[in-house]
Design a protein around this motif. Structure first.
Motif, PDB file in Angstrom:
ATOM      1  N   ARG A  26       0.839  -1.191   0.000  1.00 32.79           N
ATOM      2  CA  ARG A  26       0.000   0.000   0.000  1.00 32.79           C
ATOM      3  C   ARG A  26       0.878   1.246   0.000  1.00 32.79           C
ATOM      4  O   ARG A  26       1.839   1.347   0.765  1.00 32.79           O
ATOM      5  N   VAL A  27       0.547   2.186  -0.876  1.00 34.94           N
ATOM      6  CA  VAL A  27       1.333   3.413  -1.028  1.00 34.94           C
ATOM      7  C   VAL A  27       0.620   4.545  -0.298  1.00 34.94           C
ATOM      8  O   VAL A  27      -0.602   4.672  -0.363  1.00 34.94           O
ATOM      9  N   PHE A  28       1.391   5.345   0.404  1.00 37.96           N
ATOM     10  CA  PHE A  28       0.824   6.492   1.119  1.00 37.96           C
ATOM     11  C   PHE A  28       1.266   7.803   0.496  1.00 37.96           C
ATOM     12  O   PHE A  28       2.412   7.955   0.103  1.00 37.96           O
ATOM     13  N   ALA A  29       0.346   8.753   0.457  1.00 40.66           N
ATOM     14  CA  ALA A  29       0.641  10.056  -0.154  1.00 40.66           C
ATOM     15  C   ALA A  29       1.723  10.804   0.602  1.00 40.66           C
ATOM     16  O   ALA A  29       2.498  11.543   0.018  1.00 40.66           O
ATOM     17  N   THR A  89      -4.029  -5.117  -0.402  1.00 38.99           N
ATOM     18  CA  THR A  89      -2.864  -4.281  -0.146  1.00 38.99           C
ATOM     19  C   THR A  89      -2.506  -4.375   1.337  1.00 38.99           C
ATOM     20  O   THR A  89      -3.375  -4.581   2.182  1.00 38.99           O
ATOM     21  N   HIS A  90      -1.218  -4.260   1.613  1.00 42.01           N
ATOM     22  CA  HIS A  90      -0.731  -4.281   2.993  1.00 42.01           C
ATOM     23  C   HIS A  90       0.279  -3.158   3.172  1.00 42.01           C
ATOM     24  O   HIS A  90       1.068  -2.882   2.262  1.00 42.01           O
ATOM     25  N   THR A  91       0.255  -2.546   4.327  1.00 40.81           N
ATOM     26  CA  THR A  91       1.211  -1.473   4.605  1.00 40.81           C
ATOM     27  C   THR A  91       2.565  -2.080   4.961  1.00 40.81           C
ATOM     28  O   THR A  91       2.641  -3.236   5.415  1.00 40.81           O
ATOM     29  N   PRO A  92       3.630  -1.308   4.799  1.00 41.26           N
ATOM     30  CA  PRO A  92       4.953  -1.811   5.182  1.00 41.26           C
ATOM     31  C   PRO A  92       5.001  -2.274   6.648  1.00 41.26           C
ATOM     32  O   PRO A  92       5.628  -3.297   6.953  1.00 41.26           O
ATOM     33  N   SER A  93       4.308  -1.564   7.545  1.00 50.48           N
ATOM     34  CA  SER A  93       4.408  -2.006   8.943  1.00 50.48           C
ATOM     35  C   SER A  93       3.599  -3.281   9.191  1.00 50.48           C
ATOM     36  O   SER A  93       3.979  -4.095  10.037  1.00 50.48           O
ATOM     37  N   HIS A 111       0.672 -11.687   3.421  1.00 55.70           N
ATOM     38  CA  HIS A 111      -0.719 -11.848   2.996  1.00 55.70           C
ATOM     39  C   HIS A 111      -1.264 -13.219   3.404  1.00 55.70           C
ATOM     40  O   HIS A 111      -2.366 -13.333   3.946  1.00 55.70           O
ATOM     41  N   ALA A 112      -0.475 -14.254   3.159  1.00 53.96           N
ATOM     42  CA  ALA A 112      -0.938 -15.611   3.470  1.00 53.96           C
ATOM     43  C   ALA A 112      -1.111 -15.791   4.978  1.00 53.96           C
ATOM     44  O   ALA A 112      -2.069 -16.427   5.435  1.00 53.96           O
ATOM     45  N   TRP A 113      -0.226 -15.215   5.754  1.00 52.53           N
ATOM     46  CA  TRP A 113      -0.236 -15.419   7.204  1.00 52.53           C
ATOM     47  C   TRP A 113      -1.287 -14.566   7.910  1.00 52.53           C
ATOM     48  O   TRP A 113      -1.747 -14.919   8.994  1.00 52.53           O
ATOM     49  N   ALA A 156      -8.231  -5.533  -0.276  1.00 55.16           N
ATOM     50  CA  ALA A 156      -7.665  -4.236  -0.664  1.00 55.16           C
ATOM     51  C   ALA A 156      -8.596  -3.114  -0.255  1.00 55.16           C
ATOM     52  O   ALA A 156      -8.183  -2.092   0.253  1.00 55.16           O
ATOM     53  N   SER A 157      -9.881  -3.279  -0.470  1.00 57.64           N
ATOM     54  CA  SER A 157     -10.862  -2.252  -0.111  1.00 57.64           C
ATOM     55  C   SER A 157     -12.238  -2.779  -0.452  1.00 57.64           C
ATOM     56  O   SER A 157     -12.399  -3.656  -1.295  1.00 57.64           O
ATOM     57  N   GLY A 158     -13.229  -2.234   0.211  1.00 54.21           N
ATOM     58  CA  GLY A 158     -14.612  -2.504  -0.167  1.00 54.21           C
ATOM     59  C   GLY A 158     -15.014  -3.971  -0.053  1.00 54.21           C
ATOM     60  O   GLY A 158     -15.925  -4.427  -0.700  1.00 54.21           O
ATOM     61  N   ARG A 159     -14.298  -4.733   0.767  1.00 51.77           N
ATOM     62  CA  ARG A 159     -14.632  -6.143   0.866  1.00 51.77           C
ATOM     63  C   ARG A 159     -14.282  -6.561   2.288  1.00 51.77           C
ATOM     64  O   ARG A 159     -13.233  -6.203   2.791  1.00 51.77           O
ATOM     65  N   SER A 160     -15.138  -7.307   2.948  1.00 58.92           N
ATOM     66  CA  SER A 160     -14.842  -7.661   4.336  1.00 58.92           C
ATOM     67  C   SER A 160     -13.753  -8.730   4.365  1.00 58.92           C
ATOM     68  O   SER A 160     -13.578  -9.490   3.426  1.00 58.92           O
ATOM     69  N   SER A 161     -13.027  -8.759   5.473  1.00 63.85           N
ATOM     70  CA  SER A 161     -11.938  -9.721   5.608  1.00 63.85           C
ATOM     71  C   SER A 161     -12.468 -11.137   5.635  1.00 63.85           C
ATOM     72  O   SER A 161     -13.594 -11.390   6.049  1.00 63.85           O
TER      73      SER A 161
END
Lengths: 193, 193
Positions: free
Chosen positions: A78-81, A111-115, A161-163, A169-174
């Motif tokens: 995930r990219v941040f502005a 998408t996943h953030t670096p942290s 992602h697998a773990w 990414a968005s608009g969809r429940s986990s």
């Protein structure tokens, strides 16, 4: 296409987006969290070429990896502005291409953030790159640290992602988490505080 | 494909990128700067759909416009990281898709900032949306202001590109300007100060 994947494993294509270098890593992750390296590499584009040609080269390279390895899901950083303004637009555009090539083939993306990636791999959201790379190499039983860093980051994303139980990414429940995944997710949340 | 274009005119596809609405406008611009509307519309994606599907829908919609109208060049609004952080990443991703569909077909692309567009259309870089829309409608001899705003912006971008002498998106030197274009460019630079 599937060569090393055992039944029940999830094949994840991780993409670390970038205009100059897009890291790509494909792993098979079993339900017991053990993982196997399928492919790792980098898709490059010429910094002197016009942006539209660079994006077309990246799209073609990513599509080739998708075709060759047939992942179940694509995970994109995930990219941040607010980070690194000079290059962030190019990185955002490359991330759009990465998500597009999944969407075009009906493959789900996340998408996943670096942290999130650092926490998932090392248990610690502020881990440094070396710690992440060392853990990726250990988990995948590699003799050397994956290089360049973009390729290592892509493998880390795929494992993350697998773990993590695949938040969308968005608009969809986990997806629902197993009790073990939930315990892990809680530990990660604590690690990120 | 070419229906209304006279010989020697430049056909430009302008794209105002966005995830929810991508404005598209196609114009033919003659060497004397007179312009003709070819197509105007909006490509939409469902805000509730996953990002990878939204980008695929936008790519398909933009490709359909490209196929139908065969532009010589694609002009895309330049996105800045500092504006409107919440939506800027989606806009940047959509702009990447817009540039990609040009690059994939070997059509040159260029980006222009909103103030470049305003200056090119109205002579004034701080013009408001209404002034730009009014001028676009006048130049294209439209009976009504183009709607929605994204479609009007796309037409303005296309006109701006043709009138400015087509500076490249990046990594490519500008086309040589005619003396009239140079005078106009100088006037625009003054207007933007």
């Amino acid at each position: 296409m599937r060569t090393g994947s055992s039944r029940g494993s999830l094949r994840v294509l991780g993409i670390d987006p970038g205009l100059t270098r897009c890291g790509v890593g494909v792993v098979d992750v079993a339900p017991d969290r053990s993982a196997q390296l399928v492919h790792v590499g980098v898709v490059r584009s010429d910094a002197d070429a016009p942006i539209e040609e660079r994006l077309a080269v990246i799209a073609a390279g990513l599509r080739a990896v998708l075709e060759a390895h047939g992942p179940d899901v694509v995970a994109v950083e995930r990219v941040f502005a607010q980070h690194n303004r000079q290059t962030v637009m190019g990185t955002a555009q490359a991330s759009g291409i990465a998500l597009l090539i999944a969407g075009e083939r009906g493959i789900p993306a996340a998408t996943h953030t670096p942290s999130e990636v650092k926490a998932a791999i090392t248990g610690y959201g502020n881990a440094d790159k070396r710690q992440v790379q060392t853990m990726v190499a250990r988990v995948l039983r590699l003799e050397e640290l994956p290089k360049p860093a973009d390729a290592a980051d892509a493998l880390a994303l795929a494992l993350c992602h697998a773990w993590r139980g695949a938040p969308a990414a968005s608009g969809r429940s986990s997806s629902p988490l197993t009790p073990a995944q939930r315990a892990w997710a809680d530990a990660e949340r604590l690690a990120r505080r």
